[in-house]
Every structure is written in structure tokens, then in C-alpha cells.
Design a protein around this motif. Structure first.
Motif, PDB file in Angstrom:
ATOM      1  N   LEU A 188      21.515   1.847  -2.216  1.00 40.53           N
ATOM      2  CA  LEU A 188      20.347   0.966  -2.104  1.00 40.53           C
ATOM      3  C   LEU A 188      20.289   0.002  -3.274  1.00 40.53           C
ATOM      4  CD1 LEU A 188      17.831   0.229  -0.509  1.00 40.53           C
ATOM      5  CD2 LEU A 188      16.574   1.997  -1.763  1.00 40.53           C
ATOM      6  N   ARG A 189      20.687   0.454  -4.453  1.00 38.50           N
ATOM      7  CA  ARG A 189      20.723  -0.461  -5.607  1.00 38.50           C
ATOM      8  C   ARG A 189      21.749  -1.571  -5.361  1.00 38.50           C
ATOM      9  NH1 ARG A 189      22.388   1.562 -11.569  1.00 38.50           N
ATOM     10  NH2 ARG A 189      24.369   1.897 -10.461  1.00 38.50           N
ATOM     11  N   ALA A 190      22.924  -1.204  -4.844  1.00 36.26           N
ATOM     12  CA  ALA A 190      23.950  -2.208  -4.552  1.00 36.26           C
ATOM     13  C   ALA A 190      23.459  -3.220  -3.517  1.00 36.26           C
ATOM     14  CB  ALA A 190      25.222  -1.519  -4.062  1.00 36.26           C
ATOM     15  N   ASP A 239      14.027  -6.884  -7.650  1.00 37.29           N
ATOM     16  CA  ASP A 239      14.076  -6.511  -9.065  1.00 37.29           C
ATOM     17  C   ASP A 239      13.324  -5.209  -9.307  1.00 37.29           C
ATOM     18  OD1 ASP A 239      15.570  -8.736  -9.641  1.00 37.29           O
ATOM     19  OD2 ASP A 239      13.868  -9.948 -10.296  1.00 37.29           O
ATOM     20  N   GLU A 240      12.140  -5.077  -8.685  1.00 35.73           N
ATOM     21  CA  GLU A 240      11.367  -3.843  -8.827  1.00 35.73           C
ATOM     22  C   GLU A 240      12.107  -2.655  -8.215  1.00 35.73           C
ATOM     23  OE1 GLU A 240      10.268  -6.710  -7.886  1.00 35.73           O
ATOM     24  OE2 GLU A 240       8.556  -7.229  -9.175  1.00 35.73           O
ATOM     25  N   ALA A 241      12.766  -2.894  -7.086  1.00 33.25           N
ATOM     26  CA  ALA A 241      13.542  -1.832  -6.445  1.00 33.25           C
ATOM     27  C   ALA A 241      14.666  -1.366  -7.360  1.00 33.25           C
ATOM     28  CB  ALA A 241      14.106  -2.312  -5.119  1.00 33.25           C
ATOM     29  N   ILE A 242      15.361  -2.304  -7.986  1.00 28.51           N
ATOM     30  CA  ILE A 242      16.483  -1.963  -8.864  1.00 28.51           C
ATOM     31  C   ILE A 242      16.004  -1.179 -10.073  1.00 28.51           C
ATOM     32  CG2 ILE A 242      18.206  -2.962 -10.416  1.00 28.51           C
ATOM     33  CD1 ILE A 242      18.453  -5.252  -8.283  1.00 28.51           C
ATOM     34  N   ILE A 243      14.878  -1.584 -10.648  1.00 31.62           N
ATOM     35  CA  ILE A 243      14.320  -0.856 -11.793  1.00 31.62           C
ATOM     36  C   ILE A 243      13.995   0.586 -11.399  1.00 31.62           C
ATOM     37  CG2 ILE A 243      12.309  -0.688 -13.321  1.00 31.62           C
ATOM     38  CD1 ILE A 243      12.256  -3.780 -13.319  1.00 31.62           C
ATOM     39  N   ALA A 244      13.367   0.742 -10.243  1.00 34.60           N
ATOM     40  CA  ALA A 244      13.005   2.083  -9.766  1.00 34.60           C
ATOM     41  C   ALA A 244      14.255   2.923  -9.484  1.00 34.60           C
ATOM     42  CB  ALA A 244      12.137   1.979  -8.516  1.00 34.60           C
ATOM     43  N   GLN A 262       0.825  -1.199   0.000  1.00 39.03           N
ATOM     44  CA  GLN A 262       0.000   0.000   0.000  1.00 39.03           C
ATOM     45  C   GLN A 262       0.868   1.262   0.000  1.00 39.03           C
ATOM     46  OE1 GLN A 262      -0.339  -2.655   1.852  1.00 39.03           O
ATOM     47  NE2 GLN A 262      -2.483  -3.196   2.227  1.00 39.03           N
ATOM     48  N   ALA A 263       1.969   1.203   0.735  1.00 42.49           N
ATOM     49  CA  ALA A 263       2.877   2.351   0.765  1.00 42.49           C
ATOM     50  C   ALA A 263       3.460   2.603  -0.615  1.00 42.49           C
ATOM     51  CB  ALA A 263       3.996   2.105   1.767  1.00 42.49           C
ATOM     52  N   ASN A 264       3.851   1.525  -1.291  1.00 43.28           N
ATOM     53  CA  ASN A 264       4.409   1.669  -2.632  1.00 43.28           C
ATOM     54  C   ASN A 264       3.400   2.300  -3.583  1.00 43.28           C
ATOM     55  OD1 ASN A 264       4.826   0.208  -5.534  1.00 43.28           O
ATOM     56  ND2 ASN A 264       6.781   0.636  -4.553  1.00 43.28           N
ATOM     57  N   GLN A 265       2.166   1.832  -3.517  1.00 46.55           N
ATOM     58  CA  GLN A 265       1.118   2.397  -4.371  1.00 46.55           C
ATOM     59  C   GLN A 265       0.881   3.864  -4.056  1.00 46.55           C
ATOM     60  OE1 GLN A 265      -2.203  -0.210  -3.667  1.00 46.55           O
ATOM     61  NE2 GLN A 265      -1.360  -1.875  -4.905  1.00 46.55           N
ATOM     62  N   ALA A 266       0.934   4.202  -2.770  1.00 45.43           N
ATOM     63  CA  ALA A 266       0.708   5.589  -2.366  1.00 45.43           C
ATOM     64  C   ALA A 266       1.840   6.495  -2.848  1.00 45.43           C
ATOM     65  CB  ALA A 266       0.562   5.670  -0.847  1.00 45.43           C
ATOM     66  N   PHE A 267       3.070   6.039  -2.763  1.00 48.11           N
ATOM     67  CA  PHE A 267       4.196   6.841  -3.260  1.00 48.11           C
ATOM     68  C   PHE A 267       4.110   7.014  -4.782  1.00 48.11           C
ATOM     69  CE2 PHE A 267       6.519   5.505   0.719  1.00 48.11           C
ATOM     70  CZ  PHE A 267       6.633   6.784   1.231  1.00 48.11           C
ATOM     71  N   ALA A 305      11.084   2.913  -4.334  1.00 51.26           N
ATOM     72  CA  ALA A 305      12.133   1.894  -4.452  1.00 51.26           C
ATOM     73  C   ALA A 305      12.440   1.284  -3.091  1.00 51.26           C
ATOM     74  CB  ALA A 305      13.387   2.509  -5.062  1.00 51.26           C
ATOM     75  N   TYR A 306      12.472   2.121  -2.084  1.00 48.50           N
ATOM     76  CA  TYR A 306      12.779   1.650  -0.728  1.00 48.50           C
ATOM     77  C   TYR A 306      11.714   0.674  -0.223  1.00 48.50           C
ATOM     78  CZ  TYR A 306      13.686   1.833   4.319  1.00 48.50           C
ATOM     79  OH  TYR A 306      13.932   1.509   5.636  1.00 48.50           O
ATOM     80  N   THR A 307      10.447   0.968  -0.485  1.00 48.14           N
ATOM     81  CA  THR A 307       9.379   0.064  -0.041  1.00 48.14           C
ATOM     82  C   THR A 307       9.461  -1.276  -0.775  1.00 48.14           C
ATOM     83  OG1 THR A 307       7.830   1.075  -1.612  1.00 48.14           O
ATOM     84  CG2 THR A 307       7.809   1.905   0.637  1.00 48.14           C
ATOM     85  N   ASN A 308       9.849  -1.252  -2.054  1.00 49.85           N
ATOM     86  CA  ASN A 308      10.055  -2.507  -2.781  1.00 49.85           C
ATOM     87  C   ASN A 308      11.192  -3.313  -2.156  1.00 49.85           C
ATOM     88  OD1 ASN A 308       8.113  -2.629  -4.886  1.00 49.85           O
ATOM     89  ND2 ASN A 308       9.203  -1.059  -6.016  1.00 49.85           N
ATOM     90  N   TYR A 309      12.244  -2.615  -1.762  1.00 48.33           N
ATOM     91  CA  TYR A 309      13.371  -3.293  -1.104  1.00 48.33           C
ATOM     92  C   TYR A 309      12.915  -3.945   0.208  1.00 48.33           C
ATOM     93  CZ  TYR A 309      17.453  -3.742   1.911  1.00 48.33           C
ATOM     94  OH  TYR A 309      18.388  -4.216   2.798  1.00 48.33           O
ATOM     95  N   LEU A 310      12.153  -3.206   1.012  1.00 56.35           N
ATOM     96  CA  LEU A 310      11.670  -3.748   2.281  1.00 56.35           C
ATOM     97  C   LEU A 310      10.757  -4.949   2.080  1.00 56.35           C
ATOM     98  CD1 LEU A 310      10.889  -0.473   4.277  1.00 56.35           C
ATOM     99  CD2 LEU A 310      12.837  -2.012   4.591  1.00 56.35           C
ATOM    100  N   ALA A 311      10.046  -4.958   0.962  1.00 60.53           N
ATOM    101  CA  ALA A 311       9.129  -6.060   0.670  1.00 60.53           C
ATOM    102  C   ALA A 311       9.827  -7.220  -0.042  1.00 60.53           C
ATOM    103  CB  ALA A 311       7.967  -5.547  -0.185  1.00 60.53           C
ATOM    104  N   ASP A 312      11.161  -7.155  -0.141  1.00 59.15           N
ATOM    105  CA  ASP A 312      11.959  -8.180  -0.823  1.00 59.15           C
ATOM    106  C   ASP A 312      11.654  -8.255  -2.311  1.00 59.15           C
ATOM    107  OD1 ASP A 312      13.045  -8.791   1.653  1.00 59.15           O
ATOM    108  OD2 ASP A 312      11.675 -10.449   2.022  1.00 59.15           O
TER     109      ASP A 312
END
Length: 278
Positions: free
Chosen positions: A121-123, A96-101, A60-65, A86-93
């Protein structure tokens, strides 16, 4: 007259039923429609996203951002929201989505004040995907490349030190992969292939924990091929740099206690390894 009345009543019932069905269809269609788009103040949207993040509702946080970025694409908040998404994708494991963002953020905002964090964060998103040495290490190499970028681009940042520590661990992991392959070749008696793997560890991963074993495995491989001088040289390098290592004791035992102090040969590729300082 009664039959006509009956027909008229039936027609009225059919008409009423048809109207009812149409009404139900209209309700059903309206239920399929997307909710009406309502523009909201950017601060309100961003605060809602942060509330979802604090509640650990990462999807939900990702969608809101993302909604902040959609509704107010040219605002300062939108830039922040891209990084937070990107950070919320990272927290949600969702690495790949985090890296794209993060790739998108880096491309769009190379001069942003948080650009060092984006690289870091990408690294870390690559680093978290490192798997067992028995598996393909493509992601491990990507993690190493990304971590090195952090150190090279932002050497004075707060992220450089942690990246440096993770570089050492990542290189150790890659060396471990080479060792696993080398051991396999050694067991399969493909000694030249094994030697190439152990040489890679010694030449490219000198600061890792795998070097003493790699030198010992060279001793084993060279002895199996009957190349005693190179075996002695590998054992001598091992003893010179790691005199207290159990691997040196094993190598010394294989060579039956021969005097290794005279084994040095500048013509050997191992000669360059004699004066390592760890």
C-alpha cells in the motif's frame, strides 16, 4: 423620595442585566468546551469505523479508526485500526498522510501478518502520485524503490505480481523522462549532453519501450558530431535487436543505406549491446 425610588429601580435593572450577561457568558463558554470523553468498547468503535468506510465517508472513517487506537492502544484492534487508517487516507487521495501512517505501522509491527500489504500500500501510494514526464520524477523513483521492496521482501505474496507489473511501467516512465531531456538537448544542439541521456536509457532501462528511439537518437547525435563509426554502430545494434522497428528504418535512411553488418566494434560501448535479447 421619588428620585431615590428611581435610583433603586435603576440599580435593580442593572443588577438583573449583569446577571443575565453572566448567564449568557457561561452558556457561551460551555459551548466552547470539548465534548466529554467517553470510553467505548473497542468492538463498537471499530464497527462504527467500518460502517463509515463502507459508506465512503473516508474522513469520518479515518477519525473513527484513530479513535480505536487512542482508546485501546494495546489491543489487537488498535493494530488493525492503524492499517485501516492508512487505507482510508489512500482512498481519500491523501497519499502523504497514508505514507506517514504506513511508515509508522511498518516500524511498529515488522512481524505483523499484514506487513506485506503495508509495504504494498505504501508503494501504491507513491505510484498513484506519478506525474507527467515533463515534471520532477522524485516520487516516481520513490515508487520504484518501494515496489522493488515488495518484490524482494515478499516474492511469494499476492502483491508481488502486481508490483512487478508496476515496476515495468515505472521504469518506462523514468526512461521517458530521460528521453524528454535528451530530445531537448538534441534540439538545442547540445549533442554530448543528449548522448549521455540516450546512453542512460540504453544502459539502465534496456527492457523499456524507449530503447529503439534512444538508439536512433544516438545515430542522429553521432552524425551531427561527425562520428560516423559510432552512428553506424548504434544503427547496427538497433537493426540487430529491432529489425522491424520504424526507428531502424529512419536510422538506415540517415546512413544512406550503408552496409551495417560490418559495423560491429568491440571497442565501442555499443559493442556490448549487440547481443541483447528482448
Amino acid at each position: 423620595m421619588r428620585s431615590e425610588d428611581g435610583l433603586g429601580a435603576a440599580a435593580r435593572l442593572l443588577r438583573a442585566a449583569l446577571i443575565g450577561l453572566l448567564a449568557l457568558g457561561a452558556v457561551a463558554c460551555s459551548g466552547d468546551e470539548e465534548p466529554e470523553y467517553v470510553e467505548r468498547p473497542v468492538e463498537e468503535l471499530y464497527n462504527d469505523a467500518m460502517d463509515q468506510l463502507e459508506a465512503e465517508n473516508y474522513e469520518q472513517a479515518n477519525q473513527a479508526f484513530e479513535e480505536v487506537d487512542r482508546q485501546h492502544p494495546y489491543s489487537v484492534w488498535a493494530t488493525k485500526a492503524q492499517l485501516m487508517s492508512a487505507y482510508t487516507n489512500y482512498l481519500a487521495d491523501q497519499y502523504d498522510e497514508a505514507i506517514i501512517a504506513l511508515d509508522r505501522f511498518i516500524d511498529l509491527h515488522p512481524g505483523n501478518r499484514d506487513i506485506a500489504y503495508a509495504y504494498y500500500l505504501r508503494a501504491i501510494s507513491y505510484y498513484e502520485q506519478i506525474i507527467d514526464v515533463q515534471r520532477d520524477q522524485r516520487v516516481t523513483q520513490l515508487a520504484l524503490d518501494s515496489l522493488q521492496q515488495v518484490v524482494q521482501r515478499f516474492p511469494n505474496s499476492e502483491y508481488a505480481r502486481d508490483a512487478s507489473l508496476k515496476i515495468d511501467l515505472t521504469r518506462d516512465h523514468l526512461a521517458g523522462k530521460e528521453m524528454a531531456i535528451g530530445r531537448y538537448y538534441l534540439t538545442d544542439r547540445e549533442h554530448f549532453a543528449a548522448i549521455n541521456r540516450f546512453k542512460t536509457v540504453i544502459e539502465q532501462y534496456q527492457t523499456t519501450t524507449h530503447v529503439p528511439e534512444a538508439l536512433h537518437r544516438l545515430v542522429e547525435s553521432y552524425l551531427a558530431l561527425g562520428i560516423t563509426q559510432e552512428a553506424q554502430m548504434a544503427a547496427a545494434v538497433l537493426g540487430h535487436n529491432f529489425p522491424g522497428s520504424e526507428w531502424y528504418q529512419d536510422s538506415y535512411a540517415l546512413l544512406e543505406g550503408r552496409d551495417l553488418t560490418e559495423a560491429r566494434s568491440e571497442r565501442s560501448w555499443l559493442g556490448a549491446a549487440w547481443d541483447w535479447i528482448f
